[in-house]
Each structure stands twice: as structure tokens, then as C-alpha cells.
Motif scaffolding. Structure first.
Motif, mmCIF file in Angstrom:
data_model
loop_
_atom_site.group_PDB
_atom_site.id
_atom_site.type_symbol
_atom_site.label_atom_id
_atom_site.label_comp_id
_atom_site.label_asym_id
_atom_site.label_seq_id
_atom_site.Cartn_x
_atom_site.Cartn_y
_atom_site.Cartn_z
ATOM 1 N N THR A 1 8.959 -30.044 63.204
ATOM 2 C CA THR A 1 8.159 -29.077 62.455
ATOM 3 C C THR A 1 9.003 -27.847 62.163
ATOM 4 O O THR A 1 9.899 -27.493 62.941
ATOM 5 C CB THR A 1 6.887 -28.700 63.239
ATOM 6 O OG1 THR A 1 6.082 -27.839 62.439
ATOM 7 C CG2 THR A 1 7.204 -28.017 64.546
ATOM 8 N N ASN B 1 8.181 -24.486 61.758
ATOM 9 C CA ASN B 1 7.872 -23.219 62.439
ATOM 10 C C ASN B 1 7.958 -22.001 61.522
ATOM 11 O O ASN B 1 7.955 -20.864 62.009
ATOM 12 C CB ASN B 1 8.799 -22.996 63.646
ATOM 13 C CG ASN B 1 8.442 -23.895 64.814
ATOM 14 O OD1 ASN B 1 7.278 -24.232 65.015
ATOM 15 N ND2 ASN B 1 9.446 -24.300 65.580
ATOM 16 N N PHE C 1 13.500 -24.866 62.885
ATOM 17 C CA PHE C 1 12.702 -26.036 63.224
ATOM 18 C C PHE C 1 12.987 -26.485 64.655
ATOM 19 O O PHE C 1 14.004 -26.130 65.250
ATOM 20 C CB PHE C 1 12.971 -27.178 62.247
ATOM 21 C CG PHE C 1 14.159 -28.047 62.598
ATOM 22 C CD1 PHE C 1 13.984 -29.228 63.284
ATOM 23 C CD2 PHE C 1 15.444 -27.671 62.234
ATOM 24 C CE1 PHE C 1 15.072 -30.034 63.604
ATOM 25 C CE2 PHE C 1 16.528 -28.467 62.542
ATOM 26 C CZ PHE C 1 16.341 -29.658 63.237
ATOM 27 N N LEU D 1 8.388 -31.341 67.901
ATOM 28 C CA LEU D 1 6.996 -31.133 68.279
ATOM 29 C C LEU D 1 6.546 -32.351 69.079
ATOM 30 O O LEU D 1 6.618 -33.482 68.592
ATOM 31 C CB LEU D 1 6.135 -30.964 67.026
ATOM 32 C CG LEU D 1 4.624 -30.869 67.209
ATOM 33 C CD1 LEU D 1 4.256 -29.598 67.966
ATOM 34 C CD2 LEU D 1 3.926 -30.898 65.860
ATOM 35 N N PHE E 1 -1.502 -33.211 65.111
ATOM 36 C CA PHE E 1 -0.304 -32.586 64.562
ATOM 37 C C PHE E 1 -0.596 -31.134 64.202
ATOM 38 O O PHE E 1 0.206 -30.240 64.481
ATOM 39 C CB PHE E 1 0.197 -33.355 63.346
ATOM 40 C CG PHE E 1 1.572 -32.929 62.902
ATOM 41 C CD1 PHE E 1 2.692 -33.447 63.511
ATOM 42 C CD2 PHE E 1 1.748 -31.997 61.879
ATOM 43 C CE1 PHE E 1 3.970 -33.051 63.130
ATOM 44 C CE2 PHE E 1 3.005 -31.595 61.486
ATOM 45 C CZ PHE E 1 4.129 -32.134 62.120
ATOM 46 N N GLN F 1 1.149 -27.919 65.884
ATOM 47 C CA GLN F 1 1.853 -26.900 65.110
ATOM 48 C C GLN F 1 1.389 -25.489 65.483
ATOM 49 O O GLN F 1 2.175 -24.545 65.434
ATOM 50 C CB GLN F 1 1.647 -27.139 63.620
ATOM 51 C CG GLN F 1 2.507 -28.246 63.048
ATOM 52 C CD GLN F 1 2.390 -28.321 61.551
ATOM 53 O OE1 GLN F 1 1.290 -28.376 60.997
ATOM 54 N NE2 GLN F 1 3.522 -28.335 60.867
ATOM 55 N N SER G 1 3.579 -24.652 68.419
ATOM 56 C CA SER G 1 4.951 -25.175 68.334
ATOM 57 C C SER G 1 6.023 -24.114 68.493
ATOM 58 O O SER G 1 7.193 -24.445 68.699
ATOM 59 C CB SER G 1 5.152 -25.878 66.989
ATOM 60 O OG SER G 1 5.050 -24.949 65.915
#
Length: 551
Positions: free
Chosen positions: A278, A280, A294, A297, A320, A324, A327
């Protein structure tokens, strides 16, 4: 240090790449490189290309930053004063010098010396004596997908300007990586990170210890240690987008669900865990910083045998999104949470799987029908220690699904069967796809029936694992390991029965520990050996002393 130099800790998003790069052998570190190519306007002079690159180096501190260990083994980033970026030229003419292909191969595959080299290499290809193409080799320490896209926009704007002999105004740079690092080192950032750490602490407690327990077998003594294959399918691209639209989720969630269900069906497990990736960019205080933000995750999905595709897809999309929201934290501290839980269980928690979804909408495969190819043995990836890695590339005309798998969990034939089953699953008619259950996927893909989990040693993981065919460590290896860990982590004592983290070691200092051991003549361990939750006594048994030191 000159007045123009600045130093800071690594940004949170740089830490995964730092550890990954130090895990890879030097001849495989090109896997963390990004190569971008830009056609130059016909009238662009070479001096104009140099000026453009030097302007970008002044503008973005990330392009003139090195990464080095301080005296305590902690990695830090150092911003250097602006100067000219080295620019290599290669001519398409037969001049007797290196060809452009040879030059670009060298620049692309040579490892970056992060402690001394800036994370960007530049080459101009000359045709007829004039610049025709600019090729950049970028290191992931300074770039992620968002950064590359933004950087390429600036290059296109500047390239068009130098070709037309005009000026261009780029948006101001509001924040640099050092600003982000200083915030992330603050008390406010630690307060922001605590809810994320608490969330992952609970998630980790619910992870399976080994999702491939019913399939795992000893690594093959002969033959490839890992396998790799890729499936290219125009139909799969259309199907995944249709499914995403039908269920109002991102295409990445569709692919993650297919990966989870097939893995659970193959492994005979009722759950699936993977490291997804992910960006970020929406989580931090400085979303527009030109650096790598990134990180992996951790995804955990329940996949009971009777669960259907529609049910698991909804759960995957929701989890997901929830992940996030939590994350944004240092990756090394996530690894420390996993090591602590390994100690609690008495066995290392194996994360095993990885998943990455990448959009390459500007690229074409030229494929008219499904094509399955066997790739070269991923020897460098095998040294990383993961079980399998699925990458999905969405091209303009096809989806490409690439699977790398350790020989201990999938053989070559099953790796290919997995990809064929993956396509079959997502090409099912919509009503059938919605209903299909995990229990039916083994037959769909042609998997054999999984066996029973291998028996685990009776002793705790806090004890030395002497029963796995590994000779006991000699006293010199144990003393070297203990002394090095203690010195670089400021510890008065180190318990060999604990793992590196629970003995007091910090994951971010592992590259320094390994470098110090190598300087003392001891090799045989990698970053994720120390981070992986095995007791230190077991790891000491893997140390190999150089002949000179032994003598």
C-alpha cells in the motif's frame, strides 16, 4: 558536515526497502531498481539535458541523498549539497565504445552503494551525435509508484521545454524527505502510530503459525529451490474489471480474493495471510514528499471450505480498507511484533505469501489469447525466504499474473496449475463465480489432496532447535553472535534461548549486526533469519567462520 548537508533517520516508508535490499545478495539488488526511459525532442541539446537533470537534483533532496549506518548501527539519510549529476552517454554509432545496450545493462544491474551513491543514474543515448533518449535507473529508497509518476511528469514538462527553447514553471516543492523523517521521529507521530500498532498486535495473534503446514516439505536437496511462471490473458483483464464493477470494488480486491481462495484450497487451510503493498500517501502528514512511502500491509482473511467467492471478496475489500487505515507505521516495528508473537507461541510465525497489484496501462502485451510461460528460476527471490509471491500487472490489453513459489510448498507443475486455475476461476460465469466455494477449487485447479501437517519439535522455539539436522553451534559462534548483538543494541546480556527481538535486538539494526559479524569472519545469516523468530542458539549454529579466522 557542511552547512548545506542535513541528516535524519530513515522515513518509515524507506525501512522496508532498506531491509529488503540488505537481504538480497549484491547480484540481485537490481530487483529494487526502477528503470524509466524518455524520448527526447529532436532539437534537445546535450547541455540542455544536463541542465534539466541538475535542476531536478537541486529541486529534490531525495536525488542527492545517501543512506549509511551511524556508529551505533542505526541507518540514517544524509542530504548532500547540490552538484552536477553524472551523465553517461552511449552512441548508436559504431565507434568502438560500449553499445547503448551494454551501457544500460551495466547501469541497470550494478548494485547501488547506498552509503556513497545517489539513488539515480542517468544515461543519454545518442543517435547521429544528438540526444535521442534519456534512461534513468532509480533506487526504491527514493522512489515509489507515486513518486515515479510525479517525477516523470516533471521530466516530460522540462524535456518539452528544452526542446522548444522555452521556460517552464513547476509547482513548488513544499516538503522534503528530511521534513517527513523529523515528523516521524516526533512524539506526535508516535501517538499517531500507537492505534496502528495495537491493531496489528491483535491481527498477528490471529495469524496461522504456518499457512502451508499441510503442504510443506523439506526444501529439495537437488534441483531448483523455487519456481516461477507467468500467465498473460486478455480475457482475464476484461473479466477482473467486470467483476470489480459488478461488486463495486477495486480490481486489486478481485485478484487478492482469487489468490486467497486458491491458496487456501491448495493448502487445505481455513485462513490466508499475505503481505500486500500500500502506498500510504493518504495516511501521513506530508503526502507529497518525493520519497518512498509504501510498505507491506499484513492481510488476514478467513477462508473456510464452505465460503463462497462473493463472501470472501466482500471481506477482502473491507479488510484491505481497514488495514490501510492502520498501515502507517514503521515496517521494522511490525516485524518486531511478529517476532514477539513467535516467542509467545513457541514457534516462528511464517508470513509466507506476498501479493502485489500493479497498473501498467501504457504497456501492451500483444497477446491475443492466453499464454503461460515458465520463467527462469528465481534464485535471488528464493534467498528472501518467502513461500510464494503473486504479482498482477494490468496492461492495456491483458492481465499478467506472475507466481514465484518456494520448492518447499509448490513444485513446478503445481505452480503452473495454480495459474491455470486462477484464470479458470475468474472466467467462470457470474452466477457460478459468486457461489463457488473454497472446497471446490482444488478440483478446479487440479490440485492433489493436501497431507497432514508435519510434526513439530516438542521443545519450545525458545530452546535451540538441535533436532532439525543442524549441528550445534560451537562456543566461538555463540560468543560472536552474543557480543555483536549486545554491542550494537546496547544490551548488558543476551539470552541465546530467545529470538533476536525478544532478546532485546532492534530489527533496523540487523544489517549492522550482519556487517559486524562479517568483519569478524562470520557469515551464513541474512536479515530475515534474525528477524524471523528463531532462537539465537539455532541461528548461531548457522554461522560459518572464514578459513582465515578459523586458523
Amino acid at each position: 558536515m557542511t552547512a548545506a548537508e542535513k541528516t535524519a533517520d530513515l522515513c518509515w516508508g524507506q525501512r522496508y526497502i532498506w531491509l529488503r535490499q540488505h537481504q538480497l545478495p549484491a547480484d540481485a539488488q537490481h530487483e529494487t531498481h526502477i528503470v524509466s526511459s524518455f524520448p527526447l525532442p529532436p532539437d534537445a541539446p546535450l547541455i540542455g539535458v544536463r541542465t534539466m537533470l541538475n535542476y531536478l537534483v537541486r529541486r529534490h533532496e531525495a536525488l542527492r541523498t545517501t543512506y549509511e549506518l551511524d556508529g551505533d548501527g542505526v541507518p540514517r539519510q544524509r542530504v548532500h549539497p547540490p552538484r552536477g549529476l553524472p551523465l553517461v552517454t552511449a552512441s548508436t554509432e559504431s565507434t568502438g565504445a560500449e553499445s547503448p545496450a551494454a551501457v544500460l545493462d551495466r547501469l541497470t544491474n550494478a548494485p547501488f552503494d547506498l552509503a556513497t551513491e545517489w539513488p539515480i543514474r542517468a544515461c543519454v543515448v545518442l543517435a547521429g551525435g544528438r540526444p535521442s533518449k534519456l534512461v534513468l535507473v532509480l533506487n526504491h529508497m527514493a522512489f515509489d509508484a507515486w513518486t515515479v509518476d510525479r517525477f516523470e511528469q516533471e521530466l516530460r514538462a522540462l524535456g518539452a521545454a528544452i526542446g522548444g527553447g522555452r521556460q517552464v514553471a513547476l509547482p513548488p516543492v513544499r516538503h522534503q524527505p528530511v521534513d517527513l523523517a523529523e515528523y516521524e521521529a516526533s512524539a506526535a507521530a508516535r501517538v499517531d502510530a500507537e492505534p496502528a500498532l495495537a491493531y496489528w498486535r491483535e491481527e498477528i495473534r490471529q495469524l496461522p503459525t504456518d499457512g502451508f503446514a499441510r503442504r510443506r516439505r523439506p526444501a529439495p536437496e537437488t534441483g531448483p529451490a523455487a519456481h516461477s511462471a507467468s500467465l498473460t490473458s486478455p480475457d482475464l483483464l476484461a473479466a477482473s474489471r467486470r467483476i470489480a464493477a459488478d461488486y463495486q470494488v477495486w480490481p486489486s480486491a478481485v485478484h487478492l480474493t482469487a489468490y486467497a481462495m486458491l491458496t487456501a484450497g491448495y493448502a487445505g487451510a481455513d485462513g490466508f495471510s499475505t503481505l500486500a503493498f500500500t502506498g500510504n500517501r493518504d495516511a501521513g502528514r506530508y503526502p507529497d514528499v518525493m520519497t518512498c512511502m509504501f510498505s507491506p500491509l499484513l492481510m488476514r482473511l478467513d477462508c473456510p471450505a464452505e465460503a463462497g467467492f462473493a463472501e470472501i471478496l466482500a471481506a477482502a475489500a473491507a479488510r484491505f480498507e481497514q488495514g490501510q487505515q492502520h498501515s502507517y507505521l514503521p515496517y521494522d516495528e511490525l516485524l518486531e511484533l511478529i517476532a514477539a508473537d513467535s516467542d509467545r507461541r513457541g514457534a516462528p510465525v511464517r508470513l509466507g505469501a506476498e501479493f502485489n497489484f500493479l497498473s501498467r496501462a501504457s504497456q501492451d502485451s500483444k497477446a491475443r489469447r492466453t499464454r503461460l510461460v515458465t520463467n527462469p528460476v528465481p534464485a535471488s527471490w528464493a534467498s528472501y525466504g518467502a513461500d510464494c509471491y503473486l504479482r498482477v500487472y494490468e496492461l492495456r490489453d491483458a492481465a499478467v499474473v506472475s507466481l514465484q513459489a518456494a520448492g518447499a510448498v509448490l513444485d513446478a507443475e503445481t505452480t503452473a496449475a495454480f495459474l491455470r486455475g486462477y484464470e479458470r476461476l475468474l472466467l467462470l460465469p457470474a452466477p457460478e463465480l459468486a457461489r463457488i466455494r473454497v472446497a471446490e477449487l482444488a478440483e478446479l485447479a487440479g490440485f492433489s489432496t493436501p497431507g497432514q501437517p508435519a510434526e513439530q519439535p516438542a521443545q519450545s522455539a525458545r530452546q535451540s532447535d538441535r533436532s532439525a539436522g543442524q549441528p550445534p553451534a560451537d562456543g566461538a559462534a555463540e560468543r560472536a553472535l552474543v557480543a555483536t548483538i549486545a554491542e550494537l543494541n546496547g544490551l548488558s546480556s543476551v539470552d541465546l534461548a530467545r529470538n533476536y527481538v525478544t532478546a532485546g535486538g532492534r530489527v533496523l539494526r540487523i544489517p549492522a549486526v550482519l556487517a559486524r559479524l562479517a568483519a569478524l569472519g562470520w557469515t551464513g545469516l541474512a536479515v530475515y533469519d534474525l528477524a524471523g523468530g528463531l532462537p539465537l542458539a539455532t541461528l548461531a549454529g548457522r554461522l560459518v567462520q572464514s578459513a582465515e579466522q578459523a586458523a
